[in-house]
Design an enzyme around this catalytic site. Structure first.
Site, PDB file in Angstrom:
ATOM      1  N   LYS A 126      35.943  29.988  20.908  1.00 17.83           N
ATOM      2  CA  LYS A 126      35.146  30.709  21.687  1.00 17.83           C
ATOM      3  C   LYS A 126      36.008  31.877  22.322  1.00 17.83           C
ATOM      4  CE  LYS A 126      31.956  30.585  25.574  1.00 17.83           C
ATOM      5  NZ  LYS A 126      30.416  31.294  25.157  1.00 17.83           N
TER       6      LYS A 126
HETATM    7  N1  PMP Z   1      26.650  30.192  20.555  1.00 16.74           N
HETATM    8  C1  PMP Z   1      27.376  30.872  21.109  1.00 16.74           C
HETATM    9  C2  PMP Z   1      27.705  32.165  20.397  1.00 16.74           C
HETATM   10  C3  PMP Z   1      27.564  30.761  22.282  1.00 16.74           C
HETATM   11  O1  PMP Z   1      28.194  31.776  22.984  1.00 16.74           O
HETATM   12  C4  PMP Z   1      27.177  29.899  23.157  1.00 16.74           C
HETATM   13  C5  PMP Z   1      27.311  29.661  24.675  1.00 16.74           C
HETATM   14  N2  PMP Z   1      28.773  29.162  25.070  1.00 16.74           N
HETATM   15  C6  PMP Z   1      26.447  28.855  22.354  1.00 16.74           C
HETATM   16  C7  PMP Z   1      26.286  29.006  20.912  1.00 16.74           C
HETATM   17  C8  PMP Z   1      26.006  27.651  23.203  1.00 16.74           C
HETATM   18  O2  PMP Z   1      27.076  26.828  23.323  1.00 16.74           O
HETATM   19  P1  PMP Z   1      27.158  26.003  24.588  1.00 16.74           P
HETATM   20  O3  PMP Z   1      25.832  24.989  24.681  1.00 16.74           O
HETATM   21  O4  PMP Z   1      28.355  25.164  24.925  1.00 16.74           O
HETATM   22  O5  PMP Z   1      27.039  26.759  25.918  1.00 16.74           O
END
Ligand code: PMP
Length: 303
Positions: free
Chosen positions: A156
């Site tokens: 991320k």
């Molecule tokens: N995909 C992307 C590209 C994201 O930015 C997020 C948000 N973090 C998610 C999926 C979902 O991840 P999470 O459930 O860990 O927030």
């Protein structure tokens, strides 16, 4: 964005308005940072609890490690700093969103971040329904999700979000609530900030890992859906399969569980939140708010 009181910055809690960086901060120019988003909720007994703190911090540390530079704090120190930041703001923000970021700070320019100072900041604020509605209309983006050979797909990283921004802007310009990004093989990848699930004949499907962010909500929802007795299958999914689905929904820390009512010009099911989506959503909200003993393991209580 609603201001709270303090932002944790390199070991200190600093008043919100005084927390600043230099204009030549490396990450601001090159996107060379890693960040997280997690939520904390007020639970049944009034205490606030952070949802899946450990998993978010693990992903943060793993994401930042792709640069080969050393984060100045350990996993444990960052977990503690997050709890301290939530605590410091709890009187004005008992429920909200936490944004930790590890970034290459001021001091060097050029692409090699090796000699850059590394900084860590943690902010919290209130954040309501991210997608704004109970169910959303989704547009297949003309942008594809970043190719897994262009980036480290499961990290991320700040810079990756230009891809998400372009897809979101395009979808909104065309009157939709959110975008859907396919991968380079035209399979479904994810939303700009959400993972995707679909339901067909009582079974739950979601794209396999490899070219998506491994969402913490995705992981939680898989466990919850299985506990509810649904079969959950992780595999490659075509756009056709999504359009023929009985139900579909997004998952994400910010979006929580949000039904998808339409993909391009095709209604999903009857265009309303489906029954299985509703059950999973309720169970997810019960979990984050500490209403189900089984998932208390996912909560870090703050006071
Ligand atoms: N995909 C992307 C590209 C994201 O930015 C997020 C948000 N973090 C998610 C999926 C979902 O991840 P999470 O459930 O860990 O927030």
């Amino acid at each position: 964005m609603q201001e709270t009181k303090f932002i944790w910055f390199n070991g200190k809690l600093i008043p919100w308005r005084e927390c600043k960086v230099h204009i030549l901060t490396h990450t601001m120019h090159y996107g060379s940072g890693a960040f997280e988003g997690m939520r904390f909720y007020q639970t049944a007994d009034g205490r606030s609890a952070i949802f899946r703190l450990r998993e978010h911090v693990s992903r943060l540390m793993k994401s930042f490690s792709i640069f080969g530079t050393k984060a100045p704090y350990s996993h444990e120190e960052i977990e503690k700093a997050i709890v301290d930041t939530v605590k410091a703001n709890i009187s004005v923000c008992p429920e909200g969103y936490v944004r930790p970021i590890i970034f290459h700070d001021y001091g060097v320019m050029g692409l090699n971040p090796e000699k850059a100072r590394v900084s860590v900041a943690i902010a919290v604020w209130q954040w309501g329904a991210y997608l704004g509605h109970d169910s959303v209309k989704v547009k297949t983006s003309s942008y594809i999700r970043l190719h897994p050979k262009s980036v480290v797909a499961d990290a991320k990283i700040c810079g990756y979000y230009v891809n998400s921004i372009l897809a979101s802007l395009e979808a909104k310009e065309q009157g939709f609530d959110e975008a859907l990004l396919l991968d380079y093989k035209k399979n479904i990848a994810e939303g700009p900030g959400e993972n995707l699930f679909l339901v067909k004949k009582g079974k739950v499907f979601t794209p396999e890992l490899g070219n998506i962010l491994p969402g913490v909500t995705r992981n939680s929802v898989i466990e919850i859906a299985r506990d509810l007795g649904y079969k959950v299958i992780e595999k490659k999914l075509s756009l056709g399969k999504l359009k023929r689905a009985d139900e579909a929904f997004f998952t994400g820390t910010a979006a929580e569980v949000t039904a998808i009512s339409q993909v391009d010009d095709k209604l999903i099911g009857n265009g309303k939140q489906g029954m299985i989506t509703e059950k999973i959503k309720q169970a997810y909200l019960d979990a984050v708010k500490g209403r189900n003993e089984k998932y208390i393991k996912w909560l870090t209580f703050v006071r």
